[in-house]
Enzyme design. Structure first.
Site, PDB file in Angstrom:
ATOM      1  N   LYS A   1       0.631  -1.176  -0.263  1.00  0.00           N
ATOM      2  CA  LYS A   1       0.165  -0.244   0.237  1.00  0.00           C
ATOM      3  C   LYS A   1       0.836   1.493  -0.236  1.00  0.00           C
ATOM      4  O   LYS A   1       0.323   2.408  -0.620  1.00  0.00           O
ATOM      5  CB  LYS A   1      -1.228   0.316   1.206  1.00  0.00           C
ATOM      6  N   THR A   2       2.203   0.890   0.642  1.00  0.00           N
ATOM      7  CA  THR A   2       2.991   2.798   0.931  1.00  0.00           C
ATOM      8  C   THR A   2       3.421   3.246  -0.866  1.00  0.00           C
ATOM      9  O   THR A   2       3.142   3.614  -1.269  1.00  0.00           O
ATOM     10  CB  THR A   2       4.070   1.804   2.425  1.00  0.00           C
TER      11      THR A   2
ATOM     12  N   ASP B   1      -3.292   7.540   3.898  1.00  0.00           N
ATOM     13  CA  ASP B   1      -3.016   5.911   3.899  1.00  0.00           C
ATOM     14  C   ASP B   1      -3.917   5.559   5.373  1.00  0.00           C
ATOM     15  O   ASP B   1      -4.200   6.862   6.173  1.00  0.00           O
ATOM     16  CB  ASP B   1      -1.426   6.400   4.918  1.00  0.00           C
ATOM     17  N   GLU B   2      -3.973   4.451   6.008  1.00  0.00           N
ATOM     18  CA  GLU B   2      -4.751   3.852   7.320  1.00  0.00           C
ATOM     19  C   GLU B   2      -5.870   4.234   6.572  1.00  0.00           C
ATOM     20  O   GLU B   2      -6.117   4.634   8.256  1.00  0.00           O
ATOM     21  CB  GLU B   2      -3.872   3.801   8.106  1.00  0.00           C
TER      22      GLU B   2
ATOM     23  N   ARG C   1       2.159  -9.868  10.960  1.00  0.00           N
ATOM     24  CA  ARG C   1       3.932  -9.033  10.934  1.00  0.00           C
ATOM     25  C   ARG C   1       4.374 -10.233   9.943  1.00  0.00           C
ATOM     26  O   ARG C   1       6.367  -9.563  10.095  1.00  0.00           O
ATOM     27  CB  ARG C   1       4.258  -8.678  12.326  1.00  0.00           C
TER      28      ARG C   1
ATOM     29  N   GLN D   1      -7.725  -4.472   9.327  1.00  0.00           N
ATOM     30  CA  GLN D   1      -6.749  -4.144  10.453  1.00  0.00           C
ATOM     31  C   GLN D   1      -6.929  -3.181  11.401  1.00  0.00           C
ATOM     32  O   GLN D   1      -6.307  -1.884  11.032  1.00  0.00           O
ATOM     33  CB  GLN D   1      -5.200  -3.755   9.737  1.00  0.00           C
TER      34      GLN D   1
END
Length: 735
Positions: free
Chosen positions: A37-38, A222-223, A605, A253
Site C-alpha cells: 500500500k505504501t 493512508d490507513e 507481521r 486491520q
C-alpha cells in the site's frame, strides 16, 4: 517526464498499477497486509507529478505516523527528484500547520503550544485543586481520557453535561468546560483540538475552506480504516470541490476503536462516494503462503468486513508453532529457547525477532528471561524519550519562551531548579491572577504586589522573569540550537546533575545532552528552523517514530504498536481467554471482532516463522489464575498448526479446570481498566471504573485508598447502595 513515470509504473503489479493510474474521482484501495500500500501511495503521488497532472504544492497526503510520512517523502524524492513536499504529514501535523496559518480565525496566537498527555493531566489536576475536586476520588488521567473520547466524537461540554449521570461523569462535566477555557487562556491546543479546531475553522469560515479546497487538487490518505469522525469530516470538506480523494486502508486491520477510530468510514466509503472506484490489493509480498492461509482462516470469522483473501508467490513455509506453557515464566523461557534455536539453526540475528503481547504487563517475565540469558532486546512503547522528566523540564522552558500564556509549563519550571517558590506561594499567585483576570506570567512581573510572598521569593521570581524575557528577545536573533544550549548552560541543569553524582543523575544529564543533539539535528535538516517548529515536531512524535530499528536487538512491543511493521520471526504471547481476547470484549460483538483483527495484525507481521504461546496459569494484577486457551486458536485452520506437547503437570492442571466445570475465562484476569489511555496497556482501580461483584452485580468505583494489602475501594451498586471492600479479599472483576 512522462516516459519516466511510465517506466516506474512497470515496477507495480496489475492491481497496484490500476490504482495508481485512476487519478480522477473518489478511489478506495483495499490493501491487505503486506500488499504494497505504501508503494501505491508513493507511486500515485509520483505519477501525478511525473505526468504533469499537478504539482506537489497541490497534493495533500495524510498518514498516521511521522515514520510513514518520512518514508513516503524519501521514496517520492527518489522517483521524481522533487525536494519540496510540503503537504505530506500526519493528520495532526497537517492540522497544526493549518492552525498556524489560520490562527486568527480562532483568536489564537500563531505561537500556540501543543499539550501532550502529561501537560493535559497537569492542567486538569490544577483545575481539580482549584475547584476542590478530591484528587483521591478521581484521577486526572481518567478524566483526560473521557474528555479525549468526547472530542473524538465531537461531544462538546454542554452536551456531555446534559447526559452526565454518575458521580464520575458529573465531575468530568464540571471540569470539561473549565479545561477548555484554560486551554484557550494558555493559548494551547491538545492533540484532539488540532483536528477539531481545524474542522471548526472550515465550518465557520467557508472562505478559508474554499482556499484549501482550491489548493488541494488531489488528496491521498493512508490507513483510512483508523480515521475517526472528525478526520472523516475534515476529508469530506476538503474533497468537496475537486472530489479527487484516494483512501488506502484495510478494514481487517482496524484496531483503534478505543481511541475513536470508526471502521464504518472504510466500510461505508462507497455509500458516501457512490461513484467511487474500488481496487483490492491481495497479493502479499511479506509472509509465507501458510501464514497467510492461517490469517485468512481467522479473520474471515468476522462479519463486519469488505472481504478479500491474501495470497503470495513466496514459499509454502513451516507450520505455525503453538507453545503451551505452565505459566508466564515457562512461556518466557520457551520463547528464549526457541530464539536460541532459530539463531543457531537459521543463522538469524536478534533484530529479526519480535515478541508481541496484548498488554505491557506481559513483558516483565519476558524481559527477566532475556536478561538471565544475555539476549539483547529493546522495548517499543515504554517511557518515551520526550516523556522523561528531565527532558520535559527543558521543553517546558522552551514552551514558555515561545508562549508566556502557557501556565502548565510555567508551573513546571518556576521552581526548577529550586528558587524557593513553594506550592503555597504558587497558589497565592494563581489566586491573584484569577481575581484580576491576568495571565500568571504577567503577575510574576509585579510579584511584589502579591500578598504573602516572601522577600527572597520575590527576588528569585523577578530574576526568573528576566531570564525568560531575555530568551524571548533572543529566539528570533539566534538559532534554536544556540538558544537551547545557552539556556541549559545558564540555568545550570548539567552542572546540577553532575554535582548530584549518582547513576540516575548521570542518566538525566545524558538525556538532556541527547535533547541538545535533537535540536541540532532539527536545525540542520530544516530550511527555516524555529523554536516553535522544533516544539511542534517533538510534540507529534509517536512511540514507533523513536524506535531504533537499526540496532541488533530483539524487539518487544504491544500488538497495537506493531501495526505497519514486519519481522522474519514473530512470537505472539498470552493467547488466553480473558487476556486475548480481553474479558470485556466477550459479550460485545464489535469489540470481539476488533480483538480478532488485532490477532490478525499480529499474525501478518511475520515473514517466515510464527510462534503463538499461551500459559495455563498467569499472574496478573492480584492473583495467579488458571487460564484456558483463547478461542482464536480454535478459529485458525488446525491443519496449519503444530502444537508443542504440554508438560505432564500442565495437563493435570487443565484436567482439574475442566473437571471443576470452570468457565472458559476467569473474571479476575482482565488486564485493562474501564477508562483506557492511548497506550491501552495500564490496569488501574480508579474512581469511575466499573466492577462486577459475585453477589451485588455491576457497580462503579467511588473512591480508592491505601495500597498493597491494605488497598480499599468504595463501590456503588444500583439497588444495593455503597459497599466498601478490602481488595485482596473482594470477589469482583474489574470490567
Amino acid at each position: 517526464m512522462k516516459s519516466d513515470s511510465i517506466k516506474f509504473l512497470s515496477e507495480l503489479n496489475q492491481a497496484q498499477q490500476r490504482a495508481v493510474e485512476t487519478t480522477e474521482g473518489p478511489v478506495l484501495v483495499l490493501a491487505g497486509a503486506g500488499s504494497g500500500k505504501t508503494r501505491v501511495l508513493t507511486y500515485r503521488y509520483a505519477y501525478l507529478v511525473g505526468t504533469g497532472k499537478t504539482g506537489p504544492q497541490n497534493i495533500l497526503a495524510m498518514t498516521f505516523t511521522n515514520k510513514a510520512a518520512r518514508e513516503m517523502k524519501e521514496r517520492i524524492q527518489k522517483l521524481v527528484g522533487v525536494q519540496t513536499l510540503y503537504w505530506i504529514g500526519t493528520f495532526h501535523s497537517i492540522c497544526a500547520r493549518i492552525l498556524r496559518r489560520e490562527h486568527s480565525a480562532l483568536s489564537y496566537s500563531k505561537d500556540f503550544v501543543i499539550y501532550d498527555t502529561d501537560d493535559q493531566q497537569r492542567l486538569i489536576k490544577s483545575i481539580m485543586d482549584q475547584d476542590a475536586v478530591p484528587f483521591r476520588d478521581f484521577t486526572p488521567k481518567s478524566i483526560a481520557s473521557v474528555i479525549s473520547r468526547c472530542k473524538n466524537r465531537m461531544i462538546l461540554p454542554e452536551e456531555f453535561s446534559r447526559n452526565a449521570s454518575s458521580a464520575f461523569e458529573q465531575a468530568v462535566a464540571g471540569i470539561y468546560p473549565v479545561y477548555e477555557s484554560s486551554l484557550r487562556k494558555n493559548q494551547a491546543f491538545d492533540f484532539d483540538d488540532l483536528l477539531l479546531m481545524t474542522l471548526r475553522i472550515f465550518e465557520d469560515r467557508p472562505g478559508i475552506l474554499l482556499d484549501y479546497q482550491k489548493r488541494f487538487h488531489y488528496i491521498m490518505v493512508d490507513e483510512y480504516q483508523d480515521t475517526n469522525r472528525v478526520q472523516f469530516l475534515l476529508l469530506k470538506r476538503l474533497a468537496e470541490l475537486n472530489r479527487n480523494l484516494c483512501v488506502v486502508g484495510d478494514d481487517d486491520q482496524s484496531i483503534y476503536r478505543w481511541r475513536g477510530a470508526d471502521i464504518q468510514n472504510i466500510l461505508e466509503f462507497e455509500t458516501h462516494f457512490r461513484d467511487a472506484s474500488v481496487f483490492r490489493l491481495e497479493q502479499n509480498y511479506r509472509s509465507t503462503r501458510l501464514i497467510l492461509r492461517a490469517a485468512n482462516s481467522l479473520v474471515e470469522k468476522n462479519a463486519g468486513r469488505k472481504g478479500k483473501r491474501l495470497w503470495s508467490e513466496k514459499e509454502e513455509g513451516e507450520k505455525i508453532e503453538i507453545l503451551e506453557a505452565m505459566d508466564e515464566i515457562d512461556e518466557a523461557q520457551k520463547i528464549v529457547e526457541q530464539i536460541k534455536e532459530e539463531v543457531f539453526r537459521g543463522k538469524r540475528i536478534f533484530k529479526q525477532f519480535a515478541i508481541l503481547y496484548r498488554t505491557n504487563a506481559q513483558s516483565r517475565a519476558i524481559e527477566d528471561r532475556m536478561r538471565r540469558n544475555g539476549l539483547s532486546y529493546v522495548i517499543v512503547g515504554g517511557v518515551r524519550f520526550y516523556d522523561r522528566k528531565e527532558v520535559k523540564d527543558v521543553l517546558a522552558y522552551l514552551k514558555l519562551i515561545v508562549n508566556t500564556s502557557d501556565s502548565v509549563s510555567l508551573h513546571r519550571v518556576v521552581n526548577f531548579p529550586t528558587r524557593g517558590i513553594g506550592e503555597v506561594s504558587w497558589k497565592r499567585i494563581v489566586e491573584f491572577a484569577a481575581e484580576r483576570n491576568m495571565h500568571i506570567f504577567d503577575v510574576l512581573q509585579i510579584i511584589d504586589k502579591v500578598p504573602g510572598i516572601g522577600t527572597r521569593a520575590v527576588k528569585n521570581i523577578l530574576a526568573f522573569v528576566e531570564l525568560i524575557r531575555k530568551y524571548i528577545n533572543l529566539k528570533n536573533q539566534i538559532s534554536p540550537n544556540e538558544l537551547v544550549r545557552t539556556l541549559v548552560d545558564e540555568v545550570g541543569l548539567l552542572r546540577m546533575y553532575k554535582s548530584e553524582n549518582t547513576i540516575e543523575s548521570q542518566g538525566k544529564a545524558e538525556n538532556v545532552q541527547e535533547l541538545l543533539s535533537a535540536v541540532s539535528e532539527y536545525a540542520e535538516n530544516t530550511p527555516s528552523p524555529t523554536l516553535a517548529g522544533f516544539l511542534e515536531e517533538v510534540s507529534l512524535v509517536s512511540d514507533v517514530d523513536t524506535w531504533d530499528d537499526k540496532s541488533n536487538a530483539i524487539t518487544l512491543m504491544t500488538l497495537h504498536c506493531a501495526k505497519g511493521l514486519e519481522f522474519p520471526v514473530v512470537f505472539i504471547t498470552g493467547l488466553e481467554e480473558g487476556l486475548f481476547p480481553v474479558y470485556r470484549s466477550l459479550d460485545d460483538k464489535e469489540a470481539l471482532e476488533e480483538e480478532r483483527r488485532l490477532f490478525y495484525v499480529g499474525m501478518t507481521r511475520a515473514c517466515d516463522r510464527l510462534f503463538i504461546s499461551w500459559a495455563g496459569q498467569r499472574r496478573l494484577f492480584i492473583d495467579s489464575n488458571y487460564r484456558l486457551p483463547s478461542r482464536f486458536l480454535n478459529e485458525i485452520d488446525q491443519n496449519l498448526l503444530h502444537v508443542r506437547k504440554k508438560a505432564e503437570r500442565h495437563e493435570r492442571w487443565m484436567e482439574g479446570i475442566h473437571s471443576t466445570g470452570k468457565e472458559s475465562h476467569d473474571e479476575k484476569s482482565d488486564p485493562h481498566p474501564a477508562y483506557e489511555d492511548y497506550s491501552q496497556e495500564t490496569r488501574e482501580l480508579v474512581p469511575g471504573a466499573w466492577v462486577k461483584h459475585e453477589e451485588y452485580g455491576k457497580g462503579q468505583i467511588r473512591s480508592v485508598e491505601g495500597s498493597g494489602e491494605k488497598l480499599k475501594i468504595r463501590v456503588y451498586f444500583k439497588g444495593e447502595g455503597e459497599k466498601k471492600f478490602m481488595v485482596q479479599y473482594a470477589r469482583f472483576t474489574l470490567l
